[in-house]
Design an enzyme around this catalytic site. Structure first.
Site, short mmCIF file in Angstrom:
data_model
loop_
_atom_site.label_atom_id
_atom_site.label_comp_id
_atom_site.label_asym_id
_atom_site.label_seq_id
_atom_site.Cartn_x
_atom_site.Cartn_y
_atom_site.Cartn_z
N HIS A 1 71.28 47.77 37.81
CA HIS A 1 70.60 46.73 37.04
C HIS A 1 71.15 45.36 37.43
O HIS A 1 72.33 45.23 37.77
CB HIS A 1 70.82 46.96 35.55
CG HIS A 1 70.35 48.29 35.06
ND1 HIS A 1 71.18 49.37 34.93
CD2 HIS A 1 69.11 48.70 34.70
CE1 HIS A 1 70.48 50.42 34.49
NE2 HIS A 1 69.21 50.04 34.35
N ASP B 1 74.89 53.67 38.46
CA ASP B 1 73.56 54.13 38.06
C ASP B 1 72.52 53.96 39.16
O ASP B 1 71.34 54.28 38.96
CB ASP B 1 73.11 53.45 36.76
CG ASP B 1 73.50 52.00 36.68
OD1 ASP B 1 73.94 51.43 37.71
OD2 ASP B 1 73.37 51.40 35.59
N HIS C 1 75.65 42.62 31.40
CA HIS C 1 74.45 42.06 30.76
C HIS C 1 74.79 41.07 29.64
O HIS C 1 73.89 40.36 29.16
CB HIS C 1 73.58 43.17 30.16
CG HIS C 1 72.99 44.10 31.18
ND1 HIS C 1 72.22 43.65 32.23
CD2 HIS C 1 73.09 45.45 31.32
CE1 HIS C 1 71.85 44.70 32.97
NE2 HIS C 1 72.37 45.79 32.45
ZN ZN Z 1 73.28 49.49 35.00
#
Ligand code: ZN
Length: 340
Positions: free
Chosen positions: A164, A249, A125
Site C-alpha cells: 500500500h 503484503d 498510513h
Molecule cells: Zn500494507
C-alpha cells in the site's frame, strides 16, 4: 568484537486488540515463532522503550497524541472504518514508535550494524493528526525525524515496499529535501494516493518518488524497479541512513492485495539495498508495516533479516556498486528533478 544486529519488540504489541481483524497479534506471534526456530538468526532481542514524547511530538501534534491516549483510557473505539484502538493501544503505539527510534539510535551510534523493529500497530498510513489504515502513530516517520533532529543527519531515505502507498509518510515529508521517500505500491489500491506525478512540494520537490505498480506485479517487476530506479536514486541521494517501511503484503499469498512477490523477491531487494548502503556507509534498518498472510509474513521477515545481516562480498561484477553505479547516478541526474 562485532556487534550483533537487533530485533526490537515489546509485549505491549500483543495488547493492541483489534478484534476480528487482519492486523492482529497473531502476526507478531508468527514472526517470532519462526525466528525462534532459527535461533533469531543471530539478532539480539531488545525490548523497545516507549517513545520519547518530544520525538513523537516532532511528527504528531500534542492534541492528536492526547486524543489517542484518551481514547485508549476510555477502553478504545473505532477511529475509522478500518482502524481501531483498544485499552492497550496507546501503550502499544508508544512502544512501536519507540522501537523505531531505538533502532535509529543503535544504528547511528554503531551499536548495531542493522536491525528490525517489529511492533503493532503499523505506521505508514498515519498522518500527522489522523489515524488511518490500521495505523496510529507513523513509526518510521518519527524515527526518520528523530535521525534529523537528534543525530543532525542531513539525508535520510525511506524505502516503503509495503504493497500500500504510505500516504502518511509521503505527506509528512512532502516538503522536505532531507528525507527522500520512495514507495513501490500496487495501484489502484487503498489508500488511493501515490500517483507517479506526486513528487513532493516546495523544497521537497523531487524528494518524493512514487512507483505505482499494477495488480499482479511479481518479483521481476519489483526487482527491476529497485535495480533501475531505487538503486540509482539511492546512489544519487547518498542517504546517511536507510529506513525500510517493511510491509510484506505484496506477497503472493497476502489476502489484502494482489501482487505476487515471493520470499526470493524480498530477499533480492533487501540484498540490493544492503549492498548499496554498504557502499555508501549508511546503516539500514527495517520498521514493520503490513503483511497479513501469517506464514508468508513470517518467512518473508526471515529472509529479509538474513539478507540484511549477510556479509557483503566484494563483487566487482555487480552493476550496482563501483564505477558502473556512479555512471548510473550520472544518468539518473538527467531526469531526477531533485538533482540539478
Ligand atoms: Zn500494507
Amino acid at each position: 568484537m562485532t556487534s550483533a544486529p537487533v530485533f526490537l519488540h515489546h509485549r505491549s504489541s500483543l495488547a493492541h486488540d483489534t478484534g476480528a481483524h487482519p492486523e492482529q497479534p497473531a502476526r507478531l506471534i508468527a514472526i517470532e515463532r519462526e525466528l525462534e526456530q532459527r535461533g533469531w538468526l543471530g539478532y539480539e532481542r531488545v525490548s523497545s522503550p516507549a517513545v520519547d514524547r518530544q520525538a513523537l511530538a516532532a511528527v504528531h501534534p500534542e492534541h492528536y497524541i492526547a486524543a489517542i491516549e484518551q481514547l485508549a483510557a476510555r477502553g478504545g473505539g473505532q477511529l475509522d472504518l478500518d482502524t481501531v484502538a483498544s485499552a492497550g493501544s496507546f501503550e502499544a503505539a508508544l512502544h512501536a514508535a519507540g522501537g523505531a527510534v531505538e533502532l535509529v539510535d543503535r544504528l547511528l551510534s554503531g551499536a548495531a550494524p542493522t536491525g528490525f523493529s517489529a511492533h503493532r500497530p503499523p505506521g505508514h498510513h498515519a498522518e500527522r493528526d489522523q489515524a488511518m489504515g490500521f495505523c496510529l502513530f507513523n513509526n518510521v516517520a518519527v524515527a526518520a525525524q528523530h535521525a534529523l533532529d537528534a543525530h543532525a543527519l542531513e539525508r535520510v531515505m525511506i524505502l516503503d515496499w509495503d504493497v500500500h502507498h504510505g500516504n502518511g509518510t509521503n505527506d509528512i515529508f512532502h516538503a522536505s529535501n532531507r528525507v527522500l521517500y520512495v514507495s513501490i505500491h500496487e495501484s489502484p489500491l487503498f489508500p488511493g494516493t501515490g500517483g507517479a506525478a506526486d513528487t513532493g512540494s516546495g523544497e521537497g520537490k523531487g524528494f518524493t518518488v512514487n512507483l505505482p505498480v499494477p495488480t499482479g506485479s511479481d518479483d521481476a517487476t519489483y526487482i527491476a524497479l529497485v535495480d533501475h530506479v531505487v538503486a540509482p536514486l539511492t546512489l544519487a541521494f547518498e542517504p546517511q541512513l536507510m529506513l525500510i517501511s517493511a510491509g510484506f503484503d505484496a506477497h503472493r499469498d497476502d489476502p489484502l492485495a494482489s501482487c505476487r512477490v515471493t520470499e526470493d523477491g524480498f530477499a533480492a531487494i533487501a540484498r540490493t539495498i544492503r549492498r548499496l548502503c554498504a557502499e555508501l556507509d549508511a546503516p539500514v534498518g527495517c520498521v514493520l508495516e503490513g503483511g497479513y498472510a501469517l506464514r508468508a509474513l513470517a518467512t518473508s521477515v526471515v529472509v529479509t533479516l538474513q539478507a540484511l545481516h549477510a556479509p557483503v562480498a566484494a563483487d566487482a561484477a555487480d552493476p550496482r556498486v563501483g564505477p558502473r553505479a556512479r555512471a548510473a547516478r550520472m544518468r539518473i541526474s538527467e531526469w531526477w528533478p531533485a538533482l540539478r
